[in-house]
Design an enzyme around this catalytic site. Structure first.
Site, PDB file in Angstrom:
ATOM      1  N   ASP A 104       0.830  -1.194   0.000  1.00 50.83           N
ATOM      2  CA  ASP A 104       0.000   0.000   0.000  1.00 50.83           C
ATOM      3  C   ASP A 104       0.869   1.250   0.000  1.00 50.83           C
ATOM      4  O   ASP A 104       1.982   1.231  -0.509  1.00 50.83           O
ATOM      5  CB  ASP A 104      -0.946  -0.031   1.208  1.00 50.83           C
ATOM      6  CG  ASP A 104      -2.319   0.507   0.862  1.00 50.83           C
ATOM      7  OD1 ASP A 104      -2.435   1.727   0.663  1.00 50.83           O
ATOM      8  OD2 ASP A 104      -3.273  -0.281   0.781  1.00 50.83           O
ATOM      9  N   HIS A 135      -3.699   6.162   2.688  1.00 50.36           N
ATOM     10  CA  HIS A 135      -4.426   4.942   2.345  1.00 50.36           C
ATOM     11  C   HIS A 135      -3.900   3.727   3.113  1.00 50.36           C
ATOM     12  O   HIS A 135      -4.677   2.930   3.667  1.00 50.36           O
ATOM     13  CB  HIS A 135      -4.330   4.716   0.836  1.00 50.36           C
ATOM     14  CG  HIS A 135      -5.247   3.668   0.299  1.00 50.36           C
ATOM     15  ND1 HIS A 135      -4.879   2.351   0.185  1.00 50.36           N
ATOM     16  CD2 HIS A 135      -6.524   3.736  -0.162  1.00 50.36           C
ATOM     17  CE1 HIS A 135      -5.882   1.646  -0.327  1.00 50.36           C
ATOM     18  NE2 HIS A 135      -6.897   2.471  -0.549  1.00 50.36           N
ATOM     19  N   SER A 292     -11.086  -1.118  -0.991  1.00 50.84           N
ATOM     20  CA  SER A 292      -9.823  -0.986  -0.267  1.00 50.84           C
ATOM     21  C   SER A 292      -9.986  -1.306   1.209  1.00 50.84           C
ATOM     22  O   SER A 292      -9.034  -1.768   1.857  1.00 50.84           O
ATOM     23  CB  SER A 292      -9.284   0.446  -0.387  1.00 50.84           C
ATOM     24  OG  SER A 292      -8.580   0.630  -1.575  1.00 50.84           O
TER      25      SER A 292
END
Length: 348
Positions: A104, A135, A292
């Site tokens: 990520d 994120h 996600s």
């Protein structure tokens, strides 16, 4: 010059003797790959070599974040909501002794959600440690709140802009293939907009080595890409707190994507310091949507599952979760249905 990723049946070093500029090579143990630049006229010569399995463009890869589908107002799906919908008890199955990797954007290790957690940071972008996007911190925050005993590895594939390309993905897969004894579960909350044979082949080989994977299904409706479209990928759709499928969640029946669904709409997520992803909530928290965030919830469940059944291989874990999932009637986009941890871990 065209940028290409070449997947090879052996070490890709032989490409250095061909009509191309080999920028970097990747070793997956039993196979290899390379990032090359070449003229169009030379591509067919390279592709025709018996040692070349695939040759494709160096495409862009993005996180599976869906900023257009965050609801206005105060409604938010908390980790308590995740536990309730997916029957995840707060018990002694904490993932202790296990390590979970998230490919990520990195991590903000100072966020309070990670207090007391062992964290390793691995960067393949050249950007260094940290999380400039937010994120990765959000993803790893979901994992650690469901499996607080697991160690974490933030494998950074996104730099400052929140995008990356296949050559960086190949670097990360090289690390994953070369360190299979150092971790147990890998979460991938990202994907390309199309299927990549190179990514899918590399992903399938990784699962074949015994690594338990969890992949976000994608946010593009009936179209999605790698690695969710890999034959052996355990892919996760997004649903709402109420258990209905999110409007953006990808569905590719010809690629067996998704497998199960988890909450990925209006999630309350850990916010990395200095980042502005999603809509800000009180404290270092944000609200955001996307597959996600459904994927790391299942990754946390898989770590808990492995605490109870430590020797289980990837495919049996996926089958247990699929068999135990609660089907949403007349809704094919849920895969086998809503993930049910308690039923999966208790499966005969």
């Amino acid at each position: 010059m065209n940028e290409r990723i070449v997947f090879t049946s052996e070490s890709a070093e032989f490409l250095r003797g061909m009509e191309c500029d080999v920028v970097e090579t990747y070793d997956f143990g039993t196979s290899g790959a390379a990032y090359i630049e070449c003229d169009t006229e030379h591509e067919s010569t390279i592709a025709d070599d018996d040692r070349v399995l695939d040759l494709e463009p160096n495409i862009t890869v993005e996180p599976h974040l869906e900023p257009e589908h965050v609801s206005e107002g105060s409604d938010v799906a908390t980790i308590a909501d995740v536990r309730e919908l997916h029957d995840v008890p707060d018990d002694d199955a904490t993932g202790e002794g296990l390590t979970v990797v998230a490919m990520d954007s990195g991590i903000d290790p100072d966020h309070p959600v990670f207090e007391g957690t062992s964290i390793e940071q691995v960067d393949v972008t050249g950007s260094g440690k940290g999380d400039a996007v937010g994120h990765g911190t959000a993803v790893l925050g979901q994992i650690t709140r469901l499996a607080p005993g697991a160690d974490l590895v933030a494998l950074r594939i996104f730099g400052e802009q929140g995008q990356t390309k296949n050559n960086v993905i190949m670097r990360a897969y090289e690390w994953l293939h070369g360190n299979t004894d150092a971790y147990d579960v890998v979460n991938m909350s990202w994907g390309s907009s199309e299927t990549s044979k190179a990514i899918n082949r590399t992903h399938n080989e990784l699962v074949g080595k015994g690594i338990r994977d969890v992949v976000s299904a994608g946010n593009s409706g009936k179209k999605s890409g790698s690695p969710a479209t890999a034959e052996r990928a355990f892919s996760i759709a997004a649903c709402t707190e109420a258990g209905t499928i999110a409007e953006f969640s990808s569905y590719n029946p010809n690629r067996d994507n998704p497998d199960v669904a988890a909450i990925g709409k209006d999630n309350r997520l850990a916010q990395a310091s200095g980042t502005a992803m999603g809509k800000e909530l009180d404290g270092p928290w944000i609200k955001a949507s996307g597959t996600s965030f459904s994927a790391p919830e299942v990754a946390g469940m898989v770590a808990k599952y492995l605490t109870v059944h430590p020797e289980t291989a990837p495919e049996p874990i996926m089958r247990d979760f699929e068999a135990a999932a609660r089907n949403i009637p007349d809704q094919p986009r849920d895969g086998a249905g809503l993930a049910d941890y308690e039923a999966a871990v208790s499966a005969e």
